[in-house]
Structures are given as structure tokens and as C-alpha cells.
Design a protein around this motif. Structure first.
Motif, PDB file in Angstrom:
ATOM      1  N   LYS A  56     -54.329 113.859  15.453  1.00  0.00           N
ATOM      2  CA  LYS A  56     -53.565 114.482  14.371  1.00  0.00           C
ATOM      3  C   LYS A  56     -53.483 113.509  13.206  1.00  0.00           C
TER       4      LYS A  56
ATOM      5  N   TYR B  86     -54.694 126.088   3.861  1.00  0.00           N
ATOM      6  CA  TYR B  86     -53.744 126.284   4.960  1.00  0.00           C
ATOM      7  C   TYR B  86     -53.123 127.659   4.730  1.00  0.00           C
TER       8      TYR B  86
ATOM      9  N   SER C 278     -55.340 125.556  10.028  1.00  0.00           N
ATOM     10  CA  SER C 278     -55.446 124.122   9.748  1.00  0.00           C
ATOM     11  C   SER C 278     -56.611 123.814   8.815  1.00  0.00           C
TER      12      SER C 278
END
Length: 800
Positions: free
Chosen positions: A73, A611, A664
Motif C-alpha cells: 500500500k 478514483y 484504486s
């Protein structure tokens, strides 16, 4: 140059190496990832009976790095499946395969001798024509290649990616003395168009451009801090958004980078410059050296200038007190200058407000800034050929909103130089000569074109941008606005295409934008081939105007809300049925109503970093601008084409919308079903409007016909029961609240098509009516109004 990069190899599978391989995979380039052969078995390998000769062991380092990509991440990959494009290997068994690729990137340890040894190995299998580059943060490109052949040197250069490679825009390309200039030009174009990077050409000097200026700025900040007794929190309050810099400011940035990495980068300048004054600045303070010796390296070690401590009430971030070297709860500095900067809008005004207040924090900002500006001016010609390259390097590599020379223009070049000299600072002669020639800035706009100072000629020169870049601001300055209001403008972007630009606060959709959409369609119908919906704001659109909606709900103006939603729906319906092509080009945050503004377009050309999601349940509502209808229609189409049960498709939509899932990436938006298979993803956001324009022209040149009306097959009351049962199970499991269940039931009713029999065919208008009815009923719920208020005041969802 007739060249292409179809396959690449990355040597070194650490964080940077695997990240670069991931970005190559993201853009569709198969990549070989190589590392050394391990010299010891792991306990797990030994238990399986493996030996050091087994391929899984020999390829372990690269293979484990690829496996970690899915868990890292922020995500290095646009889509987890792209990891399949990376093949693991090792430098002993697979070295010969380097002869089969078009580009080899070494990303090994920052050690000159190690890199030289690796280049020798590479050349032993290298074939002329293969590009070889080093991802170094500051080691000399010429020194690395000193012992290589002249032909190899022609194909060798530095390509300094910034971490993480997917998200950081900057790529510094550093030619060597013998590097073929045509090859440098090819790599610049390839990196911009294919990899999506912002490229600056740097000279082969210690730390190149961004790290040279950025490291200097951080060290100057540390010096000012220790000499004048400021705390970690005070420095970060001044050197973050108040100065147009990231929220990570100074010390959070150092923690993220790693103090050991920073010391290494600083030492590289210290060891390789001869000017004693400059050398003294790059001598890392003893306190930081001490922290590195203790292992206080920042995020990677769990503590640095900040420490995250878990307690009974949750986690708390503690700050290091440099006088006691102990951690303590953070204090929040307050002053006139910091408050003035918070209230100002935009980096230029924030910086000016911070400097104008005349308190100790204002003095700190000035004392840091003046030194960085002068140092940047001293390095023009040495580290880069232009002020523009230095500015772009700092914006793209360190996320500054303004580069040093843009900042200088913002605070007033002439006035600030006078103050610097009055305080004993030596300003470079070329800057004083520039001012003496009657200039008051390093940049200027003229006839809609941006010009910058050229220090070799002492003249302004127009900045040339790639033809694929459409600059809406520049077009507006050239009077290309066709019409506009407070929320949006229609701009002529050439070749018979108009662009509808949102520019309301946060680009939130209200009546002004909806009105301009209708007006724009009328204008395009008469005079243009088609329309692009795009803007160049920080985010494409954060949704509808929640504040207006909450005010109407609190005043129980239900007819007003009904009219607003009806206007939204009817406007989007007009876009979908428009007789000329419409293409939307969203970027970054595109939420709620922003998604619904894109859905009716003939095609969506999304930035890779988009996004995208229908997030209305987060404020206690459901999508009602056509979002539910469009997703139900797509589910109906998919099931019909594939000749399968519709229910699983609707279940997926229900879960995606019901959990307010946001993609994402642009590719992830396709996986989620927000984007269609015919929609496109563009890696370089700067090129998105151009690509959308080309799509409009392509559609217009065919026998274009608007999207026809189509009946929607729905799962009906039986399918609704399936959806509601799933929601009830979530409630029983404690995953959702009573109000969440209420919202889920409303959403299920809409997506299922109401209480009609399963398999019924309904109209789009019928589905829009269901959306609007559910939305109105939820607006009247006190808990929904609480959620809207919480989002407006706190900026995050309330789970009540």
C-alpha cells in the motif's frame, strides 16, 4: 527515431526495482525482474526439501518481490492481475535473456563499484540497440560507464524514478557525455507518453535536480530549527500546506523517506562538491546522525521524528523533542501567520500570507525560503539548463505546488531580492541583471502563451509543450471561452470540438453546472462536431452540492429537492441522447455525481489515476442522477449478451454501490464495472483531454448515431429479496447499522426494478423515477441529514 520498447528487464527487486517493474507492467510492457541468487535456504524451503539449486530458491528474491506487489500500500499495480506481466529470474541463470529486451534498468544498491561491476556483466550479453539505464538517485552516470565501450556508452543514461514509481510523476533523465542525443529524445517521449511521467533532463551532477534542491531545503530547515529553538511540530506547521508543500512537510517527509536514505543522499553531495560553503550545508547535523545510529529511521523502523503509539483509546502520534530526545504528545502551533495561510486560497496566496504576518513563524518561513530560492538560482546552468526544469522537478518530485522560481514570482521578485540583499544574502548576478533589464518575474503570459527567462540569452522564451497537452487555462486567456457561468465554461479546444469545464468549488455539481451542460449541448448542436467533458482542477468532481441539499432537507423543501434531482436526471438523459458525440475525461477523485456526469458519455477516457465510485451511501443516500439506472442497464446488457442469469450481475452492483467502493485506478474502475470495455485509460493525465478530443473526432467522422433507448431487464421482487437477505445477514453479523440496512433496502428496491416480476422489461425513465423516490425518502431521514452534516464538517463518513 524508429524505435520501440516492447519488453524490458529490471535488475534489482527491492522496493524501487519491483515498483519500476510494476509500472512497466501497468502500461502493458512485459518485464523480466532479476536479482542475485540466494546463498542460504529459508526454513520453509528446507522443510520442503529444496536445495540452493532449485529454481524457486534461485529466483526467490524476485518472485517474493512480485508476490508482495499485491499486498503493498499504496498499490504499485493498477490491477493485481498485471503482476502476471512480470517474470522472475536471477542474474546467473537468466543473464543471457537481457539480450532479448529493448530496455535494461539497473536498480541495485547505491554503490559505484557495485554498479560498475553490474554494467560489465550486462555488456557481456548486451547487443547494440538495447537501451541501458541506471536508476540512481545521485551517482555519476559518466563514472559508472567509464570502463564500458563507446557503443555501450551511446546507449547508456540515467533514469531516476521517484518512489513510489506509479504515483510520483517525476522522471529525471541524465545523459552521459557519450549518450546519443536522439536516444535521449526518444526516451523522453516514451517516458511521457507511455509511462505517464513528467520528464526533466538533468546534468550529471551530484543528486541531479530534485534531490539536490530538496535535500538542501531540508538541511537549511534543520539548521534554522536548531539555531532558533523551533519544535518538530512548529516546523511542520510552517513547511507544509502553508508554504504550498505537502502535508508531510519536513519531518513526516523525512520519516517516509527514511533517515538513513536521506543521510546517504546528503553525503553524496558533501563528498562530491568542492565549494566549502555548500559542503558545510550538506554536512548532516549530529542529531540526525545520532538517530540513524540508534536505528530511528522513520516509518521503516517504527520511529523517527514521529512515533505512533497504541493506547487504550486508540493510536496516538507522538513527536520527538530534540532537546530531551524523548517523545511527547504533539502540540498544535497557532499564530497569525499560520492562520492567515490557512484562510488564503492557493499556494501563491498562502505563501504571501504566511510571509506577510511578521511573527516568529513568518520569520522561519522567510529564512528557509530565501536560502532555497538563492541556491536554486545559483544552480541554474549547473544542474539543469532552465528555471522551468528546476521548477518542474520540485513540483513533480517533491509535490511542491510551486517551484522555486514560481514561488519567487509569487512573493515579488524585485521586492524579495531587495530584502535578501539588505539581510546580507548574495543573490546571483544573473538574477540582478535580469531585474536591472526591467523584468519583474521569471515567467510571463503573452498572447495566451507561457514564457520563461533564458539565462544564456537574457530574454524571455516561449515554453513549448507537447502537442498532446491541451491547456484550458491558456485557452481561456486566448479568449476561447464560448460561454460560461459561475459553475462551468464551454471552451473551444480546436478542430471543431468544445470542452465543458467544471470550475465550481471542488467542482461539485449544482444547478449552475447543470444549466451550462444544457446550454453547451445547444451550442455544440449548432456549431461543433462534439464535446469533451473535462477539467484540470485538482479533482474532476467530488459529487453533487451536499450543502445545498442538506439546507433544503432541513427546511423540508421536498419539492425543491425533487426538482433538483429531476433536473440532474433529465440533463444526463439529454447528454446520453445527444445527436453528436460526447466523451468524458475524468481524473483523480471522481465521485457520486461526477461519475453520473460521465456515465451518459459515448466514451470515457479516464486518467490511470482516477478514483471512481458512487459513494452516496456514505452520506445516507443512494445514487439518483442516473447511476443506479446505468449500472442496472449494463448488468442487463451483460447478462443478455452472455445468455446467463442476471442476478449475479445485480448482486455485484449492489455490493459495489452499497459499500461505496471507489476504484484504486482507471483500470480498477473497469474491473468494478463503473467503466465499460469500450472506455479507455490514459496513463499521462496531461494528455487525457487531447485523447478525449481525438475520440470525439473519431466518432464524428463515422456515421455517428446517439445511444438508442433500451429496455432494461430487471430481477424484480424475487431478486430484490435476494439482495435484502444479504443486507440482513450483514446486519446480523454486526457489519452494518439499522440505518445502513434501511439504505440497503432502498438501494435493493431500485436496482431490482421495484416489485415487478423477475425478468420484466422496464424503461430508463421508470428506473429514474425509482431512484428519485428512494433518494427523496432518504433525505427526510434525520440520520441521513446527520451523515451529510458530518461529511461537510469533518470530511469523512459517519456510521450512525
Amino acid at each position: 527515431m524508429n524505435k520501440a520498447i516492447r519488453k524490458a528487464a529490471v535488475i534489482g527487486s527491492g522496493i524501487m526495482g519491483s515498483g519500476i517493474a510494476a509500472q512497466l507492467a501497468n502500461v502493458g510492457i512485459p518485464c523480466l525482474l532479476l536479482d542475485i541468487v540466494p546463498r542460504r535456504l529459508t526454513d520453509e524451503e528446507a522443510a520442503k526439501g529444496l536445495t540452493l539449486e532449485h529454481p524457486p530458491v534461485r529466483n526467490r528474491l524476485a518472485a517474493s518481490a512480485i508476490a508482495k506487489l499485491a499486498k503493498t500500500k499504496p498499490a504499485p499495480l493498477y490491477d493485481p492481475s498485471f503482476a502476471e506481466r512480470i517474470t522472475p529470474g536471477n542474474l546467473e541463470d537468466h543473464l543471457s535473456q537481457l539480450a532479448q529486451v529493448d530496455w535494461i534498468i539497473e536498480v541495485v544498491v547505491e554503490n559505484l563499484e557495485v554498479k560498475k561491476g553490474l554494467l560489465e556483466k550486462i555488456e557481456s550479453v548486451w547487443k547494440p540497440g538495447i537501451i541501458v539505464s541506471s536508476n540512481t538517485s545521485g551517482i555519476s552516470i559518466n563514472a559508472m560507464a567509464a570502463e564500458r565501450s563507446d557503443e555501450f556508452k551511446k546507449h547508456f543514461m540515467g533514469t531516476h524514478f521517484f518512489n513510489p514509481p506509479r504515483y510520483m510523476k517525476l522522471l529525471e533523465i541524465i545523459p552521459g557525455e557519450r549518450t546519443d542525443p536522439e536516444l535521449v529524445g526518444f526516451m523522453k517521449g516514451f517516458s511521457e507518453k507511455v509511462l505517464g511521467k513528467g520528464v526533466v533532463l538533468a546534468k550529471d551532477t551530484p543528486n541531479f535536480i530534485a534531490n539536490r534542491i530538496g535535500t538542501y531545503g531540508l538541511l537549511v530547515t534543520l539548521k534554522e530549527m536548531t539555531e532558533n529553538g523551533f519544535t518538530v511540530e512548529e516546523v511542520d506547521a510552517v513547511t507544509g500546506p502553508a508554504m504550498g508543500r505537502p502535508k508531510s512537510a519536513t519531518f513526516r517527509t523525512l520519516d517516509l523517506v527514511g533517515l538513513d536514505t536521506f543521510v546517504h543522499v546528503a553525503n553524496n553531495v558533501y563528498d562530491n562538491v568542492s565549494d566549502e560553503k555548500e559542503k558545510a550545508i550538506f554536512d548532516v547535523p549530529a542529531i540526525m546522525k545520532s538517530m540513524v545510529e540508534k536505528g530511528w529511521l522513520g516509518e521503516k523502523s517504527g520511529q523517527g521524528f514521529y512515533l505512533k503509539k497504541k493506547g487504550p483509546g486508540g493510536s496516538e502520534i507522538l513527536a520527538l523533542d530534540l532537546t530531551t530526545m524523548e517523545y511527547a504528545p504533539q502540540s498544535k502551533p497557532k499564530s497569525a501567520s499560520i492562520e492567515a495561510a490557512k484562510l488564503a486560497k492557493g499556494a501563491k496566496e498562502k505563501t504571501k500570507a504566511l510571509l506577510a504576518a511578521k511573527d516568529r513563524y513568518s520569520d522561519l518561513a522567510w529564512n528557509i525560503l530565501k536560502q532555497v530560492l538563492v541556491y536554486s538560482a545559483e544552480k541554474v546552468g549547473e544542474i539543469a539548463d532552465s528555471v522551468q526544469e528546476i521548477d518542474e522537478a520540485m513540483k513533480w518530485g517533491f509535490s511542491w505546488e510551486l517551484g522555486p522560481f514560481e514561488t519567487w514570482d509569487a512573493i515579488g521578485l524585485v521586492r524579495s531580492v531587495e530584502r535578501m540583499e539588505a539581510e546580507g544574502l548574495t543573490v546571483p548576478a544573473w538574477v540582478k541583471d535580469w531585474i536591472a533589464a526591467g523584468h519583474a518575474s521569471f515567467y510571463k503570459q503573452e498572447e495566451g502563451k507561457l514564457h520563461s527567462v533564458q539565462i544564456n540569452t537574457g530574454q524571455f522564451k516561449e515554453i513549448e509543450f507537447a502537442p498532446e497537452i491541451v491547456n484550458l487555462r491558456s485557452l481561456k486567456e486566448q479568449n476561447m471561452v464560448i460561454k460560461g457561468n459561475s459553475g462551468a465554461s464551454l471552451i473551444d479546444i480546436g478542430d471543431g470540438v468544445a470542452c465543458l469545464e467544471f470550475h465550481s468549488p471542488n467542482n461539485a455539481i449544482g444547478e449552475d453546472i447543470l444549466s451550462m451542460i444544457t446550454q453547451s449541448l445547444e451550442e455544440v448542436r449548432k456549431n461543433y462536431k462534439g464535446m469533451v467533458i473535462a477539467n484540470q482542477g485538482r479533482n474532476f468532481c467530488v459529487g453533487a452540492n451536499i450543502m445545498l441539499l442538506l439546507m433544503e432537507a432541513q427546511d423540508e423543501e421536498w419539492d425543491e429537492i425533487n426538482d433538483i434531482i429531476h433536473l440532474f436526471q433529465s440533463t444526463m438523459y439529454k447528454v446520453k441522447r445527444f445527436e453528436k458525440p460526447v466523451v468524458a475525461a475524468p481524473h483523480r477523485m471522481c465521485l457520486g455525481g461526477g461519475v453520473e456526469a460521465c456515465m451518459p458519455a459515448d466514451q470515457v477516457v479516464a486518467s490511470a489515476e482516477t478514483y471512481y465510485g458512487l459513494v452516496e451511501v456514505g452520506v445516507g443516500l443512494i445514487p439518483a442522477g442516473g447511476g443506479c439506472k446505468e449500472l442496472a442497464l449494463r448488468a442487463s446488457q451483460h447478462a443478455s449478451v452472455e445468455g446467463v442469469d442476471l442476478q449475479p450481475f445485480i448482486n455485484h452492483v449492489f455490493q459495489t454501490v452499497g459499500t461505496a467502493t471507489v476504484s484504486s485506478s482507471g483500470h480498477d474502475a473497469k474491473r468494478l464495472g463503473y467503466l465499460r470495455s469500450t472506455d479507455r485509460v490514459v496513463v499521462n493525465q496531461d494528455f487525457a483531454i487531447h485523447e478525449a478530443k481525438q475520440s470525439v473526432l473519431g466518432l464524428a467522422d463515422t456515421d455517428y448515431k446517439p445511444i438508442p433507448e433500451e429496455k432494461i431487464r430487471v430481477v424484480g421482487s424475487e431478486g430484490k429479496a435476494v439482495l435484502q437477505l444479504g443486507a440482513i445477514e450483514m446486519k446480523r453479523g454486526g457489519y452494518i447499522s439499522d440505518h445502513d440496512l434501511l439504505i440497503a433496502n432502498k438501494l435493493a428496491h431500485v436496482l431490482a426494478g421495484g416489485d415487478v416480476p423477475a425478468g420484466s422489461l422496464v424503461t430508463e425513465q421508470y428506473m429514474l423515477d425509482l431512484e428519485r423516490e428512494a433518494f427523496l425518502s432518504l433525505c427526510g431521514e434525520p440520520k441521513t441529514q446527520q451523515r451529510m452534516h458530518h461529511m461537510l464538517t469533518k470530511g469523512k463518513a459517519l456510521r450512525n
